[in-house]
Design an enzyme around this catalytic site. Structure first.
Site, PDB file in Angstrom:
ATOM      1  N   LYS A  65     -38.890 -28.660   2.939  1.00 30.51           N
ATOM      2  CA  LYS A  65     -39.891 -29.747   2.975  1.00 30.51           C
ATOM      3  C   LYS A  65     -39.185 -31.091   3.115  1.00 30.51           C
ATOM      4  O   LYS A  65     -39.338 -32.002   2.301  1.00 30.51           O
ATOM      5  CB  LYS A  65     -40.808 -29.717   1.762  1.00 30.51           C
ATOM      6  CG  LYS A  65     -41.710 -28.497   1.753  1.00 30.51           C
ATOM      7  CD  LYS A  65     -42.812 -28.589   0.739  1.00 30.51           C
ATOM      8  CE  LYS A  65     -43.634 -27.322   0.724  1.00 30.51           C
ATOM      9  NZ  LYS A  65     -42.864 -26.156   0.243  1.00 30.51           N
ATOM     10  N   ALA A  67     -38.026 -34.671   3.838  1.00 30.68           N
ATOM     11  CA  ALA A  67     -38.851 -35.891   3.765  1.00 30.68           C
ATOM     12  C   ALA A  67     -37.971 -37.122   3.584  1.00 30.68           C
ATOM     13  O   ALA A  67     -38.228 -37.955   2.716  1.00 30.68           O
ATOM     14  CB  ALA A  67     -39.848 -35.776   2.615  1.00 30.68           C
ATOM     15  N   SER A 115     -51.320 -27.079  -0.876  1.00 29.35           N
ATOM     16  CA  SER A 115     -52.274 -26.123  -1.455  1.00 29.35           C
ATOM     17  C   SER A 115     -52.631 -26.391  -2.911  1.00 29.35           C
ATOM     18  O   SER A 115     -53.581 -25.815  -3.418  1.00 29.35           O
ATOM     19  CB  SER A 115     -51.694 -24.708  -1.339  1.00 29.35           C
ATOM     20  OG  SER A 115     -50.429 -24.656  -1.967  1.00 29.35           O
ATOM     21  N   PRO A 167     -50.165 -21.241   3.198  1.00 21.27           N
ATOM     22  CA  PRO A 167     -49.792 -20.707   1.889  1.00 21.27           C
ATOM     23  C   PRO A 167     -50.951 -20.825   0.902  1.00 21.27           C
ATOM     24  O   PRO A 167     -51.922 -21.547   1.158  1.00 21.27           O
ATOM     25  CB  PRO A 167     -48.635 -21.625   1.458  1.00 21.27           C
ATOM     26  CG  PRO A 167     -48.878 -22.910   2.159  1.00 21.27           C
ATOM     27  CD  PRO A 167     -49.748 -22.636   3.357  1.00 21.27           C
ATOM     28  N   GLY A 168     -50.828 -20.116  -0.213  1.00 23.42           N
ATOM     29  CA  GLY A 168     -51.827 -20.242  -1.278  1.00 23.42           C
ATOM     30  C   GLY A 168     -52.502 -18.932  -1.634  1.00 23.42           C
ATOM     31  O   GLY A 168     -53.284 -18.866  -2.578  1.00 23.42           O
ATOM     32  N   VAL A 169     -52.187 -17.863  -0.868  1.00 22.34           N
ATOM     33  CA  VAL A 169     -52.807 -16.557  -1.138  1.00 22.34           C
ATOM     34  C   VAL A 169     -52.071 -15.861  -2.286  1.00 22.34           C
ATOM     35  O   VAL A 169     -50.853 -15.895  -2.371  1.00 22.34           O
ATOM     36  CB  VAL A 169     -52.762 -15.668   0.131  1.00 22.34           C
ATOM     37  CG1 VAL A 169     -53.165 -14.232  -0.184  1.00 22.34           C
ATOM     38  CG2 VAL A 169     -53.655 -16.256   1.212  1.00 22.34           C
ATOM     39  N   ALA A 171     -50.836 -15.683  -5.841  1.00 17.74           N
ATOM     40  CA  ALA A 171     -50.558 -16.381  -7.108  1.00 17.74           C
ATOM     41  C   ALA A 171     -51.328 -17.691  -7.239  1.00 17.74           C
ATOM     42  O   ALA A 171     -51.680 -18.100  -8.341  1.00 17.74           O
ATOM     43  CB  ALA A 171     -49.050 -16.623  -7.227  1.00 17.74           C
TER      44      ALA A 171
HETATM   45  O1  3DU Z   1     -47.566 -19.211  -4.235  1.00 16.99           O
HETATM   46  P1  3DU Z   1     -46.651 -18.218  -3.579  1.00 16.99           P
HETATM   47  O2  3DU Z   1     -45.702 -17.532  -4.511  1.00 16.99           O
HETATM   48  O3  3DU Z   1     -47.413 -17.251  -2.706  1.00 16.99           O
HETATM   49  O4  3DU Z   1     -45.676 -19.048  -2.603  1.00 16.99           O
HETATM   50  C1  3DU Z   1     -46.140 -19.952  -1.659  1.00 16.99           C
HETATM   51  C2  3DU Z   1     -44.993 -20.524  -0.888  1.00 16.99           C
HETATM   52  O5  3DU Z   1     -45.465 -21.472   0.041  1.00 16.99           O
HETATM   53  C3  3DU Z   1     -43.939 -21.244  -1.722  1.00 16.99           C
HETATM   54  O6  3DU Z   1     -42.680 -20.992  -1.123  1.00 16.99           O
HETATM   55  C4  3DU Z   1     -44.288 -22.701  -1.593  1.00 16.99           C
HETATM   56  O7  3DU Z   1     -43.161 -23.534  -1.622  1.00 16.99           O
HETATM   57  C5  3DU Z   1     -44.900 -22.750  -0.179  1.00 16.99           C
HETATM   58  N1  3DU Z   1     -45.897 -23.787  -0.001  1.00 16.99           N
HETATM   59  C6  3DU Z   1     -47.011 -23.855  -0.773  1.00 16.99           C
HETATM   60  O8  3DU Z   1     -47.204 -23.012  -1.657  1.00 16.99           O
HETATM   61  C7  3DU Z   1     -47.953 -24.883  -0.541  1.00 16.99           C
HETATM   62  C8  3DU Z   1     -47.776 -25.768   0.425  1.00 16.99           C
HETATM   63  O9  3DU Z   1     -48.691 -26.662   0.647  1.00 16.99           O
HETATM   64  C9  3DU Z   1     -46.646 -25.669   1.204  1.00 16.99           C
HETATM   65  C10 3DU Z   1     -45.733 -24.655   0.971  1.00 16.99           C
END
Ligand code: 3DU
Length: 218
Positions: A65, A67, A115, A167-169, A171
């Site tokens: 990310k 920035a 997310s 992302p966001g599915v 957890a």
């Molecule tokens: O919540 P999870 O474990 O399914 O992981 C989501 C991944 O996506 C994690 O690596 C996080 O850094 C990335 N991500 C977001 O969760 C939300 C965002 O807006 C951008 C990236």
């Protein structure tokens, strides 16, 4: 190139050893993998190289990310590229000059908004402007938009024909398919797979669930 098939990108926010193990096992079954700070802070660019080294088929997205100002962001992306990434993720709020500089080096996904709930405060307000400002930049191959708020994915999809990764599915609470149904090409899923007793079975179950809620091919 990142081609939608299973539409699953696995986020490997785990130790480098575990990342390599899961990547080796799921290579070719999922469309891509994403590694970030967990791997890089443990082993530096060598951590990225190790994961890239075991992938024969799947795409590798490196998510720092980024920035920073254009020159510093570019040098970060150069290191990420040398380590074997196929693409990287840049924050959109920093402006199109940063995105353009990075996209000269490696294909980039731009974060349009995030997310987590706090993204409503500031990031959402910039979402459409970010996509409009970045969409003509060569090397921008897509956007990151949240499955937790599918209306944001829809908003991005109305502006662009580029890829959307969502992302966001799992957890974070969104259901498999929430992102793709709103117009995303891929869902990025981490802990629902990496923390599962059997990550392979978890990935397969998630792909099945995503397939059943898939929109027509676009
Ligand atoms: O919540 P999870 O474990 O399914 O992981 C989501 C991944 O996506 C994690 O690596 C996080 O850094 C990335 N991500 C977001 O969760 C939300 C965002 O807006 C951008 C990236």
């Amino acid at each position: 190139m990142l081609e939608p098939d299973t539409r699953l990108i696995v986020a490997l926010d785990v130790s480098p050893d575990r990342a390599v193990e899961i990547a080796e096992t799921l290579d070719g079954y999922v469309d891509g993998f994403k590694v970030g700070y967990e791997v890089v802070l443990a082993e530096g660019a060598a951590g990225i190289e190790r994961v890239a080294g075991v992938l024969e088929e799947s795409f590798l997205l490196v998510d720092l990310k980024t920035a920073d100002i254009p020159e510093i962001s570019r040098s970060i992306v150069e290191r990420v590229s040398e380590a074997g990434a196929d693409a990287t993720i840049i924050h959109g709020f920093v402006g199109p000059d940063v995105v353009e500089e990075c996209a000269r080096v490696l294909p980039v996904f731009v974060v349009a908004t995030m997310s987590h709930p706090g993204a409503r405060e500031f990031y959402d307000r910039a979402c459409q402007d970010i996509v409009k400002a970045c969409d003509d930049i060569d090397g921008v191959i897509g956007y990151v938009a949240p499955a937790t708020r599918p209306e944001r994915v829809l908003e991005v999809r109305k502006i662009t024909d580029k890829l959307i990764v969502s992302p966001g599915v799992g957890a974070q609470g969104a259901a498999p398919g929430d992102g793709v149904r709103a117009g995303a090409d891929f869902e990025i899923i981490g802990r629902a797979i990496t923390e599962a007793h059997d990550p392979i079975e978890a990935a397969k179950d998630l792909v099945r669930a995503m397939m059943t809620s898939r929109p027509a091919e676009r």
